[in-house]
Write an enzyme that holds these catalytic residues in place. Structure first.
Site, PDB file in Angstrom:
ATOM      1  N   CYS A 336     -24.903  28.362 -25.076  1.00  6.54           N
ATOM      2  CA  CYS A 336     -23.696  28.500 -25.892  1.00  6.54           C
ATOM      3  C   CYS A 336     -22.554  29.286 -25.240  1.00  6.54           C
ATOM      4  CB  CYS A 336     -24.004  29.030 -27.277  1.00  6.54           C
ATOM      5  SG  CYS A 336     -25.595  29.805 -27.496  1.00  6.54           S
ATOM      6  N   ARG A 365     -36.321  31.691 -20.422  1.00 14.51           N
ATOM      7  CA  ARG A 365     -36.604  32.765 -21.368  1.00 14.51           C
ATOM      8  C   ARG A 365     -37.929  33.394 -20.981  1.00 14.51           C
ATOM      9  NH1 ARG A 365     -34.905  29.773 -27.077  1.00 14.51           N
ATOM     10  NH2 ARG A 365     -32.861  29.109 -26.320  1.00 14.51           N
ATOM     11  N   GLN A 383     -32.617  21.904 -22.476  1.00 18.02           N
ATOM     12  CA  GLN A 383     -32.262  21.552 -23.843  1.00 18.02           C
ATOM     13  C   GLN A 383     -31.314  20.366 -23.847  1.00 18.02           C
ATOM     14  OE1 GLN A 383     -30.609  25.451 -25.022  1.00 18.02           O
ATOM     15  NE2 GLN A 383     -32.253  25.508 -26.539  1.00 18.02           N
ATOM     16  N   ASP A 385     -28.718  20.056 -25.488  1.00 19.40           N
ATOM     17  CA  ASP A 385     -27.911  20.947 -26.303  1.00 19.40           C
ATOM     18  C   ASP A 385     -26.551  20.331 -26.574  1.00 19.40           C
ATOM     19  OD1 ASP A 385     -27.502  23.252 -27.663  1.00 19.40           O
ATOM     20  OD2 ASP A 385     -27.623  24.590 -25.928  1.00 19.40           O
ATOM     21  N   HIS A 387     -22.624  21.544 -28.686  1.00 17.94           N
ATOM     22  CA  HIS A 387     -21.891  22.482 -29.524  1.00 17.94           C
ATOM     23  C   HIS A 387     -20.710  21.763 -30.126  1.00 17.94           C
ATOM     24  CE1 HIS A 387     -24.282  25.080 -26.869  1.00 17.94           C
ATOM     25  NE2 HIS A 387     -24.352  25.841 -27.935  1.00 17.94           N
ATOM     26  N   LYS A 467     -30.021  28.540 -39.693  1.00 13.39           N
ATOM     27  CA  LYS A 467     -30.351  27.315 -38.972  1.00 13.39           C
ATOM     28  C   LYS A 467     -31.235  26.394 -39.804  1.00 13.39           C
ATOM     29  CE  LYS A 467     -34.470  29.181 -36.744  1.00 13.39           C
ATOM     30  NZ  LYS A 467     -35.121  29.624 -35.521  1.00 13.39           N
ATOM     31  N   HIS A 513     -24.345  24.675 -33.430  1.00 14.43           N
ATOM     32  CA  HIS A 513     -25.248  24.481 -32.292  1.00 14.43           C
ATOM     33  C   HIS A 513     -26.249  23.419 -32.724  1.00 14.43           C
ATOM     34  CE1 HIS A 513     -24.509  28.742 -30.689  1.00 14.43           C
ATOM     35  NE2 HIS A 513     -24.028  28.787 -31.913  1.00 14.43           N
TER      36      HIS A 513
END
Length: 639
Positions: A336, A365, A383, A385, A387, A467, A513
């Site tokens: 992000c 992570r 990911q 991912d 946004h 979320k 997200h």
RNA sequence: GCCCUUGUAGCUCAGCUGGUAGAGCAAUUGAUUUGUAAUCAAUAGGUCCGCGGUUCGAAUCCGUGCGGGGGCACCA
């Protein structure tokens, strides 16, 4: 003189107060034999519970979920009894029923071994054979606490101390020597349990589930109404083990792990092909849905992470790196902040919103070592991912568009059964409560609008916003958490994102997200288990293997393979010096969907003979027809 | 991270109570030219996870580190 009403509406009048067992006997001998537990006006009670007033009752047997639950609960008690008989000095704590069975947590210095489990099982069996009677007593709180303290059961005493004052404390005796504090209800005697149980594993478990507390020893067991159900359950476990993605990943040569980087995947050619296929597919879907793909740096200055709040709230899970000149950078655990930096580049107008930026970003992570589990829990993952920067008014609509996209994609990949988990503000968070109020309301509205089944998880949101998580059910009924959608009123402001609104004023956009697969690594693990390695044709990492009958036909096989590849279908020609049977066995084990056999017959007629995975039928097909047919099948929608 | 358990050839595994390693498959070589789930033979292959200790002697016993597995805790 109670009147007892049965579930079918019939009444039985009794002269005196009556027990469930007596009612069952009145109805039929066989019911009395099978009866395990009774509900009186909706409340589950022991069969010897005395009913004095008119009541609506229902008697449960092992065929009812309520009956099975009591069997499991009693099995847990009998296990604890067996353990304390065999290993004096062991303290009992709690022993609840869980899915498919039960567990009991014990406090004992010496560890329980697999051999101990066998001994305990044997002793349980003996107790069941003795058919010891169950008896319920109500104790005074003070008596209970001092009694359990006196006999050295400090955990039990602690449990009683934490039970509210107004609650009745019941003690259940099993036989003359053993008893336990328990809410109940229980079976009338141990013989009712039957023998369809098995102790399955020992493990550690923290007292009261808190990692700051001491660790107890937990013994797990499974329990069923009859041996047939027990065996069916054990069979199911065995089947699930056969699908284990770690095992299949090795067998199918998809990936491996190694010591030098625990929790990070070494992708092999075929696994990587699968990985890329999923990305290609997702790219196509997102392109159609108006996303713009970007890519941002993996290593970013500590200052950025401090500004975003990650350094403080997420630092324990972040890898950091110090340069030779002693600057501190962090390897991104999330995409992000990088994405917001892209948004920040150049001026944005309200007319541009919503802006949807996608990124196949690899994040790192530092997960606790004990959490790692094959592809399903790793330390480095990619990911899918994205946004979405939008206005407050656009939140609900955009959330719905995301949800539709997610469901469509899951369906293409063979998952039709999806439920939602909604999580609100956690203790560790950034942002004011009134901002959280807004975010939570908007997201919950979107959840409701999907009309999907959902559950609420209190306090489990991300540190920057609430979320929803998408949970899908696989071919053998297991649930997997994959996609996520989060509403964020915090990060854009912290990182200085803004757009110019209608009135010419700068405003901070809302950030959504979302990730659909969640982690590509994890999703592939789930796919492998869902399909037991037998992927649908379009997604299979190696779709065809061409096998010449003998080296005389090598050239034809090579040509065929080339033409297949020209159609965008993957293909390998097996020219090794092995006979046909060998190769068929080899590639069947590798779960190749199509084996194409080429010999004299095929050369003469410009065809191939198809052998499909899990079929021993031979199917001859003209080569051009084959190419046409299977290139049409080589897409998600033909699933 | 915590508890338990485990680590032998590329893979799957055997190796009893201490006497420096074996099998099947895979690999390599040779023969076989094969029509739908293992053709035959020969050869080669090991820092028994790392480090330290006990012992005349350790794959085996002890300690420790790392990795794997089952749980617990964690999963932003």
């Amino acid at each position: 003189m109670p009147t007892i009403t049965l579930p079918d509406g019939n009444n039985i009048k009794f002269q005196n107060e009556v027990t469930g067992l007596e009612i069952a006997e009145k109805i039929s001998k066989s019911l009395a034999k099978q009866a395990l537990i009774i509900s009186v006006n909706g409340e589950l009670k022991d069969l010897y519970h005395i009913i004095k007033k008119d009541s609506l009752i229902k008697i449960f047997t092992a065929k009812d979920p309520e009956g099975l639950e009591v069997i499991r609960h009693d099995t847990a008690h009998i296990m604890a009894m067996a353990v304390q008989e065999l290993y004096p000095g062991t303290q009992v704590t709690i022993g609840p029923v869980i899915e498919n069975g039960f567990y009991y947590d014990f406090a004992r210095k010496e560890p329980f071994t697999e051999d101990d489990l066998k001994k305990i099982e044997k002793r349980m069996s003996e107790i069941i054979d003795k058919d010891v009677k169950t008896r319920r007593e109500v104790w005074k709180r003070e008596k209970a606490i001092s009694h359990f303290k006196k006999i050295g059961e400090k955990y039990k005493a602690e449990i009683i101390e934490s039970i509210p004052n107004n609650e009745e404390l019941s003690i259940y005796h099993h036989g003359d020597t053993w008893y336990d504090l328990c809410r109940g209800p229980h079976l009338v005697s141990s013989g009712k349990i039957g023998k369809a149980f098995k102790l399955t594993k020992v493990s550690g478990a923290y007292w009261r589930g808190n990692s700051k507390n001491e660790m107890l020893q937990r013994i797990y067991g499974t329990g069923w109404a009859n041996l047939k159900d027990l065996n069916a359950y054990l069979k199911r476990i065995e089947e699930a083990e056969k699908r284990d993605h770690r095992k299949l990943g090795k067998e199918m040569d998809l990936f491996h792990f190694r010591e030098e980087s625990p929790g990070s995947v070494f992708w092999h050619e075929k696994g990587w092909a699968l990985f890329q296929k999923l990305i290609d597919y997702m790219r196509m879907k997102q392109d159609n849905a108006g996303y713009k793909e970007i890519n941002t740096p993996e290593v970013l200055d500590r200052a950025l992470w401090e500004k975003s709040g990650h350094w403080e709230k997420f630092g324990a899970n972040m890898y950091t790196s110090i340069t030779p000149d002693e600057k501190v950078f962090a390897i991104k655990p999330m995409n992000c902040p990088g994405c917001i930096e892209v948004f920040n580049q150049g001026l944005k107008s309200y007319k541009d919103l919503p802006i949807k930026m996608s990124e196949f970003g690899k994040v790192h992570r530092y997960e606790p070592s004990g959490a790692l589990h094959g592809l399903l829990r790793v330390r480095a993952f990619t990911q899918d991912d994205a946004h979405i920067f939008c206005t407050e008014d656009q939140i609900t609509k955009e959330c719905l568009i995301v949800t539709d996209l997610i469901l469509e994609i899951y369906k293409d990949l063979g998952f039709e059964n999806v439920i939602l988990k909604y999580s609100d503000r956690p203790d560790l968070r950034v942002g004011d409560d009134n901002v959280w109020d807004k975010a939570e309301t908007a997201l919950l509205e979107a959840v409701k609008a999907t009309k999907l089944e959902y559950s609420i998880n209190k306090g489990e949101g991300a540190f920057y916003g609430p979320k929803i998580e998408f949970v899908l059910r696989d071919a053998i009924g297991r649930d997997w958490q994959c996609g996520t959608l989060q509403v964020d009123f915090n990060l854009p402001g912290r990182l200085g994102a803004s757009y110019i609104d209608k009135d010419g004023q700068k405003k901070v956009p809302v950030l959504l997200h979302r990730a659909l697969f969640g982690s590509l690594e994890r999703f592939i693990g789930i796919l492998i288990e869902n399909y037991a390695g037998k992927f649908p044709f379009w997604i299979s990492p190696l779709q065809t293997v061409v096998i010449p009958i003998s080296d005389e036909f090598d050239n034809y096989a090579i040509q065929v393979s080339k033409k297949i590849k020209d159609e965008g279908i993957s293909s390998f020609v097996d020219l090794k010096k092995h006979n046909l049977n060998y190769k068929i066995r080899d590639h069947s084990h590798a779960k190749i969907p199509l084996l194409l056999i080429c010999g004299k017959k095929e050369v003469d007629s410009n065809s191939v003979t198809i052998r499909r995975l899990d079929s021993n039928k031979q199917e001859n097909m003209d080569l051009n027809l084959f190419l046409k047919t299977f290139s049409a099948l080589n897409k998600a929608s033909s699933n």
